[in-house]
Design an enzyme around this catalytic site. Structure first.
Site, PDB file in Angstrom:
ATOM      1  N   SER A 194       0.877  -1.509   0.088  1.00  0.00           N
ATOM      2  CA  SER A 194      -0.047  -0.005   0.027  1.00  0.00           C
ATOM      3  C   SER A 194       0.807   1.525  -0.057  1.00  0.00           C
ATOM      4  O   SER A 194       1.712   1.201  -1.230  1.00  0.00           O
ATOM      5  CB  SER A 194      -1.003   0.060   1.214  1.00  0.00           C
ATOM      6  OG  SER A 194      -2.064   0.997   1.055  1.00  0.00           O
ATOM      7  N   ASP A 289     -10.469  -3.691  -4.948  1.00  0.00           N
ATOM      8  CA  ASP A 289      -9.560  -2.819  -4.170  1.00  0.00           C
ATOM      9  C   ASP A 289      -9.592  -1.613  -5.118  1.00  0.00           C
ATOM     10  O   ASP A 289      -9.381  -1.371  -6.173  1.00  0.00           O
ATOM     11  CB  ASP A 289      -8.128  -3.309  -4.132  1.00  0.00           C
ATOM     12  CG  ASP A 289      -7.066  -2.331  -3.660  1.00  0.00           C
ATOM     13  OD1 ASP A 289      -7.404  -1.203  -3.061  1.00  0.00           O
ATOM     14  OD2 ASP A 289      -5.923  -2.564  -3.561  1.00  0.00           O
ATOM     15  N   HIS A 319      -8.271  -4.951  -0.811  1.00  0.00           N
ATOM     16  CA  HIS A 319      -6.849  -4.432  -0.168  1.00  0.00           C
ATOM     17  C   HIS A 319      -6.603  -4.616   1.307  1.00  0.00           C
ATOM     18  O   HIS A 319      -7.469  -5.080   2.322  1.00  0.00           O
ATOM     19  CB  HIS A 319      -7.305  -2.644  -0.337  1.00  0.00           C
ATOM     20  CG  HIS A 319      -5.936  -2.028  -0.021  1.00  0.00           C
ATOM     21  ND1 HIS A 319      -5.055  -1.610  -0.991  1.00  0.00           N
ATOM     22  CD2 HIS A 319      -5.642  -1.297   1.125  1.00  0.00           C
ATOM     23  CE1 HIS A 319      -4.391  -0.797  -0.664  1.00  0.00           C
ATOM     24  NE2 HIS A 319      -4.455  -0.736   0.898  1.00  0.00           N
TER      25      HIS A 319
END
Length: 353
Positions: A194, A289, A319
């Protein structure tokens, strides 16, 4: 509060261990979007979220409390992962002084290994070495690499580019101390999930720009590479799929109060003017996501610049799925593929070096 948080997280772990047919019987029809089907465990995780007694970071007046809660949930979720991995705490250089780091080595490691400098996710606001301990243990064991997981300055106390500067300084510190970290053949890669995936991309781009040693490879898990993008997936999965649009907007406003700065390449590496000279890269995306499309576009930009790039797309996951690998069988299977690709990239880097 924190006891109830632990108990709720333990209950979620137990629920995720149920067989897929049982989960389907509880939840009903599967969720399908654009021909992809959400995994039963991801669907259950989303359903369970409303029963977990916690607030999102933006709703907690005490940000340090939110960070502690994030670490608690992560530690419970990762309990038991790769406990045989060798672990030691250390410090590495940051932009403003030493920062904490943690070194992971496979249990049977007795000499130099390829090394991955890892940057944790958390929207540049939450997350720590502790929150990502299980992910690093798993990647070290199954990827056959040594890992240095690095803390970096968090926003909003330290807005952009503080995290970038810390990540870059930490990478250069490792490269300057290969013997100390037991690095095989000078093979040092970068990676992260991320926000940390974005930092790994920026470190690689900055090395190219500065003419210093470029990372040998890059592993990017569902990276946040476009801070100001309006990609279709942001709308399609912006609500109800674990990380939501209002949370993303809050993270980016913390990271850079001056939102115009998020158009800068070192804030949004997808916006870099060129991708030539970047290292072999694996980008991992999840089907459900909001950040899916920017990760996919990053791969396309790499390939257009003739950079060797692998795209591992995990159709049914959300995610942050790496954070559930210890209790979500679908996330674990995906992460085994990620670890295998990490091993291949490290081996290719050694052979080409």
């Amino acid at each position: 509060m924190r006891l109830s948080l632990r108990m709720a997280t333990l209950a979620a772990r137990a629920a995720l261990s149920l067989p897929d047919p049982v989960i389907r019987a509880i939840l009903g029809a599967p969720v399908e979007v654009e021909g992809a089907q959400l995994s039963p465990t991801a669907q259950l995780l989303i359903a369970l979220e409303r029963f977990v007694p916690r607030k999102e970071p933006q709703a907690v007046p005490d940000l340090e409390a939110a960070r502690r809660d994030y670490d608690i949930v992560s530690s419970v979720m990762h309990a038991g992962v790769a406990r045989d991995v060798q672990v030691r705490d250390t410090v590495v250089a940051g932009a403003r002084g030493p920062v904490p780091a943690r070194v992971y080595s496979p249990a049977d490691a007795s000499g130099p290994l390829p090394l991955l400098v890892f940057f944790h996710g958390g929207g540049f606001v939450v997350g720590s070495v502790a929150s990502h301990d299980g992910i690093c243990r798993f990647l070290s064991r199954h990827g056959g690499v040594r890992i240095v997981s690095v803390e970096y300055a968090l926003a909003p106390e330290h807005p952009y580019p503080a995290a970038v500067d810390d990540a870059y300084a930490a990478y250069l510190h490792v490269v300057a101390n290969l013997n100390h970290f037991g690095v095989a053949c000078g093979t040092v890669g970068v990676g992260g999930d991320s926000a940390g995936g974005a930092l790994s991309a920026v470190v690689a781009q900055r090395c190219v720009d500065d003419g210093v040693t470029v990372p040998a490879f890059n592993l990017m898990l569902y990276p946040a590479v476009d801070g100001m993008g309006e990609h279709p997936a942001r709308q399609l999965f912006g609500r109800g799929y674990f990380i939501e649009t209002d949370m993303i907007d809050w993270y980016r406003s913390c990271y850079s109060p001056d939102l115009e700065r998020l158009f800068e390449p070192y804030a949004s590496p997808l916006r870099a003017p060129g991708f030539g000279g970047l290292p072999r890269t694996c980008v991992v995306t999840a089907g459900f996501d909001p950040l899916r499309d920017e990760g996919t576009e990053y791969v396309e930009r790499l390939r257009a610049a003739a950079v060797p790039a692998t795209h591992l797309h995990c159709d049914g996951l959300v995610h942050g799925f790496a954070s559930f690998l210890s209790c979500d069988r679908h996330a674990r299977r995906a992460m085994l593929k990620v670890a295998a690709e990490l091993r291949c990239m490290a081996a290719a880097a050694i052979m080409s070096g």
